[in-house]
Design a protein around this motif. Structure first.
Motif, PDB file in Angstrom:
ATOM      1  N   VAL A 127       0.829  -1.214   0.000  1.00  0.00           N
ATOM      2  CA  VAL A 127       0.000   0.000   0.000  1.00  0.00           C
ATOM      3  C   VAL A 127       0.859   1.258   0.000  1.00  0.00           C
ATOM      4  O   VAL A 127       0.577   2.226  -0.727  1.00  0.00           O
ATOM      5  CB  VAL A 127      -0.949   0.013   1.223  1.00  0.00           C
ATOM      6  CG1 VAL A 127      -1.718   1.325   1.279  1.00  0.00           C
ATOM      7  CG2 VAL A 127      -1.922  -1.161   1.159  1.00  0.00           C
ATOM      8  N   GLU A 128       1.919   1.261   0.795  1.00  0.00           N
ATOM      9  CA  GLU A 128       2.812   2.423   0.856  1.00  0.00           C
ATOM     10  C   GLU A 128       3.416   2.696  -0.511  1.00  0.00           C
ATOM     11  O   GLU A 128       3.506   3.844  -0.960  1.00  0.00           O
ATOM     12  CB  GLU A 128       3.915   2.173   1.885  1.00  0.00           C
ATOM     13  CG  GLU A 128       4.970   3.267   1.989  1.00  0.00           C
ATOM     14  CD  GLU A 128       4.460   4.579   2.549  1.00  0.00           C
ATOM     15  OE1 GLU A 128       5.167   5.590   2.435  1.00  0.00           O
ATOM     16  OE2 GLU A 128       3.338   4.596   3.097  1.00  0.00           O
ATOM     17  N   GLY A 129       3.826   1.643  -1.188  1.00  0.00           N
ATOM     18  CA  GLY A 129       4.418   1.809  -2.506  1.00  0.00           C
ATOM     19  C   GLY A 129       3.428   2.330  -3.526  1.00  0.00           C
ATOM     20  O   GLY A 129       3.765   3.188  -4.354  1.00  0.00           O
ATOM     21  N   ARG A 130       2.198   1.815  -3.498  1.00  0.00           N
ATOM     22  CA  ARG A 130       1.189   2.241  -4.468  1.00  0.00           C
ATOM     23  C   ARG A 130       0.774   3.689  -4.248  1.00  0.00           C
ATOM     24  O   ARG A 130       0.371   4.375  -5.183  1.00  0.00           O
ATOM     25  CB  ARG A 130      -0.055   1.337  -4.389  1.00  0.00           C
ATOM     26  CG  ARG A 130       0.210  -0.148  -4.533  1.00  0.00           C
ATOM     27  CD  ARG A 130       0.973  -0.558  -5.800  1.00  0.00           C
ATOM     28  NE  ARG A 130       1.188  -1.997  -5.771  1.00  0.00           N
ATOM     29  CZ  ARG A 130       2.280  -2.580  -5.244  1.00  0.00           C
ATOM     30  NH1 ARG A 130       3.251  -1.840  -4.761  1.00  0.00           N
ATOM     31  NH2 ARG A 130       2.389  -3.891  -5.227  1.00  0.00           N
ATOM     32  N   THR A 131       0.864   4.146  -3.000  1.00  0.00           N
ATOM     33  CA  THR A 131       0.515   5.542  -2.712  1.00  0.00           C
ATOM     34  C   THR A 131       1.508   6.491  -3.359  1.00  0.00           C
ATOM     35  O   THR A 131       1.146   7.556  -3.853  1.00  0.00           O
ATOM     36  CB  THR A 131       0.468   5.785  -1.191  1.00  0.00           C
ATOM     37  OG1 THR A 131      -0.463   4.878  -0.601  1.00  0.00           O
ATOM     38  CG2 THR A 131       0.047   7.208  -0.869  1.00  0.00           C
TER      39      THR A 131
END
Length: 205
Positions: free
Chosen positions: A111-115
């Motif tokens: 999720v952090e990466g996709r943000t």
């Protein structure tokens, strides 16, 4: 004690000033800016994320640009504090660089990466930002490069990095790799993280 801002309430039911935690509000706005970028993030998007009306945002932060400046400053402060805390556990320049790469890989995952990364995303938007915002982002990128160069020089001093290495050139290359991890992280996780770090660290021999 949480910092709060008081804004004029827009709700007829309440009809009184509304208080909110400014850091929490900035963190929520941060997600929108990271996902969409400065220009694509509308006041409606930001208001929905922050749980505030456009009027409340304008009263507290003046305009979207001022809100972005506050968000950008907080993003750098939080990220840098987290990174330096992680690096403090290690002694040599080489160890610190390996941990820095792991930090970027962790940030590029799930999720952090996709943000997405606010610095990388803003750097991509650089040509369409005003001069002051463009300068702010450019300075943040250069500080990252200079920090990498300082870790490389530390490694040369403690013997963990080759003395033959051109630290400025190597810092620029590692910065490209680290930022590239964040770009790739918008789409998918980086595969085989240990091998990725090992390949980059070979540059220091």
């Amino acid at each position: 004690m949480p910092k709060t801002l008081t804004t004029e309430a827009k709700s007829r039911e309440r009809g009184r000033p509304r208080e909110f935690d400014i850091d929490q509000a900035l963190d929520k706005a941060m997600i929108v800016f990271r996902q969409k970028g400065f220009h694509a993030a509308s006041m409606h998007d930001l208001g929905d994320a922050m749980g505030l009306t456009a009027g409340s945002i304008y009263k507290a932060f003046k305009d979207k640009r001022s809100l972005f400046l506050n968000v950008f400053e907080r993003y750098l402060s939080v990220r840098n504090a987290d990174l330096r805390q992680r690096l403090a556990q290690f002694t040599t320049g080489r160890e610190k660089l390996a941990e820095l790469l792991q930090f970027y890989l962790d940030s590029a995952r799930a999720v952090e990466g996709r943000t997405g990364c606010l610095v990388v995303g803003s750097a991509i938007e650089l040509q369409v930002l005003d001069d002051d915002l463009s300068q702010l982002v450019s300075e943040a990128v250069m500080r990252n490069k200079n920090f990498l160069a300082s870790l490389l020089r530390l490694g040369q001093e403690d013997g963990s990095v080759s003395q033959k290495l051109d630290t400025d050139t190597a810092a620029g290359l590692i910065l490209c790799i680290a930022f590239g991890m964040r770009v790739v992280g918008k789409i998918a996780d980086v595969k085989d993280e240990p091998e990725t770090i090992k390949l980059v660290m070979k540059l220091l021999d």
